[in-house]
Design a protein around this motif. Sequence first.
Motif, PDB file in Angstrom:
ATOM      1  N   HIS A 302      -0.591 -58.793  14.734  1.00  4.56           N
ATOM      2  CA  HIS A 302      -1.999 -58.631  15.149  1.00  4.56           C
ATOM      3  C   HIS A 302      -2.928 -58.672  13.931  1.00  4.56           C
ATOM      4  O   HIS A 302      -3.906 -59.424  13.910  1.00  4.56           O
ATOM      5  CB  HIS A 302      -2.134 -57.290  15.895  1.00  4.56           C
ATOM      6  CG  HIS A 302      -3.517 -56.967  16.346  1.00  4.56           C
ATOM      7  ND1 HIS A 302      -3.926 -57.070  17.650  1.00  4.56           N
ATOM      8  CD2 HIS A 302      -4.611 -56.531  15.662  1.00  4.56           C
ATOM      9  CE1 HIS A 302      -5.197 -56.721  17.744  1.00  4.56           C
ATOM     10  NE2 HIS A 302      -5.638 -56.379  16.547  1.00  4.56           N
ATOM     11  N   HIS A 306      -5.790 -61.656  12.750  1.00  6.04           N
ATOM     12  CA  HIS A 306      -7.212 -61.411  12.472  1.00  6.04           C
ATOM     13  C   HIS A 306      -7.717 -62.244  11.297  1.00  6.04           C
ATOM     14  O   HIS A 306      -8.923 -62.425  11.150  1.00  6.04           O
ATOM     15  CB  HIS A 306      -7.441 -59.933  12.119  1.00  6.04           C
ATOM     16  CG  HIS A 306      -7.779 -59.060  13.292  1.00  6.04           C
ATOM     17  ND1 HIS A 306      -8.702 -59.400  14.241  1.00  6.04           N
ATOM     18  CD2 HIS A 306      -7.334 -57.819  13.648  1.00  6.04           C
ATOM     19  CE1 HIS A 306      -8.803 -58.416  15.135  1.00  6.04           C
ATOM     20  NE2 HIS A 306      -7.977 -57.449  14.795  1.00  6.04           N
ATOM     21  N   GLU A 325     -11.284 -58.575  18.867  1.00 13.01           N
ATOM     22  CA  GLU A 325     -10.158 -57.750  19.309  1.00 13.01           C
ATOM     23  C   GLU A 325      -9.490 -58.301  20.573  1.00 13.01           C
ATOM     24  O   GLU A 325      -8.269 -58.384  20.642  1.00 13.01           O
ATOM     25  CB  GLU A 325     -10.587 -56.294  19.493  1.00 13.01           C
ATOM     26  CG  GLU A 325     -11.035 -55.614  18.198  1.00 13.01           C
ATOM     27  CD  GLU A 325      -9.996 -55.649  17.085  1.00 13.01           C
ATOM     28  OE1 GLU A 325      -8.825 -55.993  17.339  1.00 13.01           O
ATOM     29  OE2 GLU A 325     -10.366 -55.339  15.921  1.00 13.01           O
ATOM     30  N   TYR A 386     -10.276 -53.943  23.895  1.00  9.82           N
ATOM     31  CA  TYR A 386      -9.061 -54.596  23.408  1.00  9.82           C
ATOM     32  C   TYR A 386      -8.287 -55.284  24.546  1.00  9.82           C
ATOM     33  O   TYR A 386      -8.058 -56.489  24.513  1.00  9.82           O
ATOM     34  CB  TYR A 386      -8.137 -53.565  22.739  1.00  9.82           C
ATOM     35  CG  TYR A 386      -8.449 -53.295  21.283  1.00  9.82           C
ATOM     36  CD1 TYR A 386      -9.660 -52.730  20.894  1.00  9.82           C
ATOM     37  CD2 TYR A 386      -7.527 -53.588  20.283  1.00  9.82           C
ATOM     38  CE1 TYR A 386      -9.937 -52.468  19.558  1.00  9.82           C
ATOM     39  CE2 TYR A 386      -7.799 -53.331  18.942  1.00  9.82           C
ATOM     40  CZ  TYR A 386      -9.001 -52.771  18.585  1.00  9.82           C
ATOM     41  OH  TYR A 386      -9.278 -52.529  17.266  1.00  9.82           O
TER      42      TYR A 386
HETATM   43 ZN    ZN Z   1      -7.490 -55.838  15.995  1.00  6.52          ZN
END
Ligand code: ZN
Length: 877
Positions: A302, A306, A325, A386
Amino acid sequence: MTAPNAVFLKDYAPPSHRVHHLSLTFELGENETRLHTCFRVTPDAPAGRQAGPLCLHGRGLQLERILVDGSAPPATAMNHDEHGLTLTGLDGPGHTIEVTTVLRPRDNTALQGLYRSGGLFCTQCEPEGFRHMTYFPDRPDVMTRYTTTIIADSRRYPVLLANGNRTGAGTLEDGRHWVTWHDPHPKPSYLFAMVAGDLSVHQDTHVTPSGRRIGLQVYTEPRNAGRTGHAVEALQRAMRWDEEAYGLEYDLDCYMIVAVDDFNMGAMENKGLNIFNAACVLADPRTATDDDLETVEAVVAHEYFHNWTGNRVTLRDWFQLSLKEGLTVFREQQFCAETGSPALTRIRDARNLRALQFPEDSGPMAHPVRPGSYLDVSNFYTATVYDKGAEVIRMLHTRLGDAGFRAGVQLYLRRHDGRAATCEDFRGALEDATGTPLTDMATWYEQAGTPVLRVRGRHDPVRRCYHLLLSQFTPATPGQSRKQPLPIPVRLGLMDPGGQLLPLRMDGEAAPAGCERVITLHAEHQQITFMDIAEPPVPSLLRRFSAPVALDFPYTREQLALLLGSDDDPFVRWDAAQQLTLDAIIQALDHGGTPPLPTTLTQAVERVLAGYRDDPAFVAETLALPSEDYIAEQRACVEVEAIHGAREHLRHAMGSHFAAWWCDIHTDCAGSHAGVPRQRAAALRRLGHLALAYRVAAGAAGVEAALRQYHETDNMTDRLVALALLADADEELARQPLLTFYRRWGDDPLLVDKWLRIQATAQAGDGLHRVQRLMRHPAFDMGNPNRVRSVLGAFSQENPLHFHRVDGAGHAFVAERVMELDALNPLIAARLVLPLTRWDRFDADRAASMSRQLERIGNRPKLSKELHEIVAKGLAA
Ligand code: ZN
Ligand code: B3K
């Protein structure tokens, strides 16, 4: 309570100035740190208009010096308040601003900005931590290139890290040394990071498709050396996957990860220098559990993803948080599905959404994926932003198909590279890359609440067709009483009574097109008709969990059993099992007593068990009962003890009825499985542990089996599962194993967290008294978020029976800890108070006790903004 000011999306105004370059020099000292910054600004006003004043955010700072173009600004040109400094008169071609602040990282218990964790200095700047270090436009749409120099004692802090590439280093005569880093990529202040300390490093490399050799470094305190192998491998897998799936390469010479013990969340994607909660990166091959390995893999991936979705293209403002997100969670889910099991990943996504996001969407904190206002943005790092955000991205993916979606993401990244974007920019790029209009999806970003998808079927034997009536309804949420219909993609099939999916031909079509369709419901109601359907079919709905909605279809037990036994969609099978067991629990709740297991359920379970070796992880997910919280969500009023009792009854009944199966499966599946691939071994263990849990539920022989497993196993997953089952079943019996566990592993913080959590969530004995005792244990530390989460977070969120004891003592205890914590770490206090805000779901006594505690907190004179926001919303419900 005095109300702090809210920030509104509609008030967004672009920055008044551009920042051209920022140089930072940290002089780290044991008690005081001096931070010198120097940056150049130019006005950024539309032609013919004067630039507004320059706002430099700064909170609680000791300002030692500020110079504008080399001189102290006149008092008339500078306004100083609790939010920062405002400078006027900065028109003209450009100005240089120099600021020196004095920081006390040791006193920084909120862990935002520069703080100490053990022997390290480290930073956390997202979302608004930079303003706790210096005066600067701390907003995501102000992007610039950073050069960072760190000066520190060379013995205590031999390793000095910041974003970008290392460009210089040297020593000073006084025993200190310095290192300079330059980050060539423009970034907002929230992505800044620095770390200093005595760190061990695990190095490896990754070669990109274009042939660049990237240095990978995972830094830890020396006692954790040797626990980083799994993270490095996960990082390499994530880098490879992003290259293949999206054509995205890494863009600096090195990628660094630092593990720290004191951290408010899981990890942080600072450019080139991720900082991780130790729990999300370390995995000692001797002590990591199967869950630990999965967590590390997912979080490492994750944060890596990003680098493009978040860092290269960032956010215009914090209302757009889901732009990075939601998209990055979706990419993480794709990665986990493709490198692990697609079926299980999807089941877990769905379970997670239902367990965390659906309740949020029906409570006082309900907010859209893109909220319209906030008091403190830290409170909006939520399951909605999220996980529902990721589901919205998935619906876009469903609509465009894999190739279209990939092309859209690539266009988005090219178009906005190095800049700050909005959710509309993302949608616009997907539209332009594919020629598909997507404006109807905007409502998913703007409307809170979980839509209920109501489906009814009617078979017409004369015309041999089947009508499906689809309708939708979204309940009101705070501040949004009227809801619009949403575009809901419903992936569906029809199953004949023999368990075969039927070819689907809709009214007006010449020939069937496969056995699965995605029908998008746009309006409030829509009817569709399938032709050539001889007998009443069983609809297989929301396949692969195609939309984040609650499904309402009046399935009979027999129909659920048919789907569970015969469908080829794992989500639908899993969900059918959940509904079957939920139905049995609700029968017990509604009619009381201890009803026998329905035959339909036992026959269906028998069939699932028969194939357990083919897909043990799926069987484990399918035969695990819905959680008490999920059951509670289905009820008009939460009946704490009754829900617990009804679920326990089903656990006991399932445990006894299938006793022979559980015994065989436990023997077959728990254990180390030497030589078996890691994921397969973990899947077997997971099922073995479900079997052990049912054995324990069935009675004394199971408890003995857990005790044996605890003592005899050679792996930590088996050991911790056994310990948790013992602690749940019998406080006395668990006493000795808990003691020996602590004696053996008490010097390992990650294992101590697990040991605390097991006790805080245990059902047996007096749970509140136990938690009070744990807080007096030398291992407990109110300043460490992992400890607080393991004891107080676990108790209030995962132990409803004891937290919600009817005398209100659990509520009062947690409320007192929330108030204590607020002075130390407001962000963690604001998280911990959340369960108290759901008072309206409970009976009158509990509701009164919970709201009384909220009021008590609300009446405190010095409430943080973070806590104020949650308490005020909780009381307004
Ligand atoms: Zn994140
Ligand atoms: N972006 C960070 C979260 C920061 C939270 C600040 N309170 C981690 C992540 O989502 O990857």
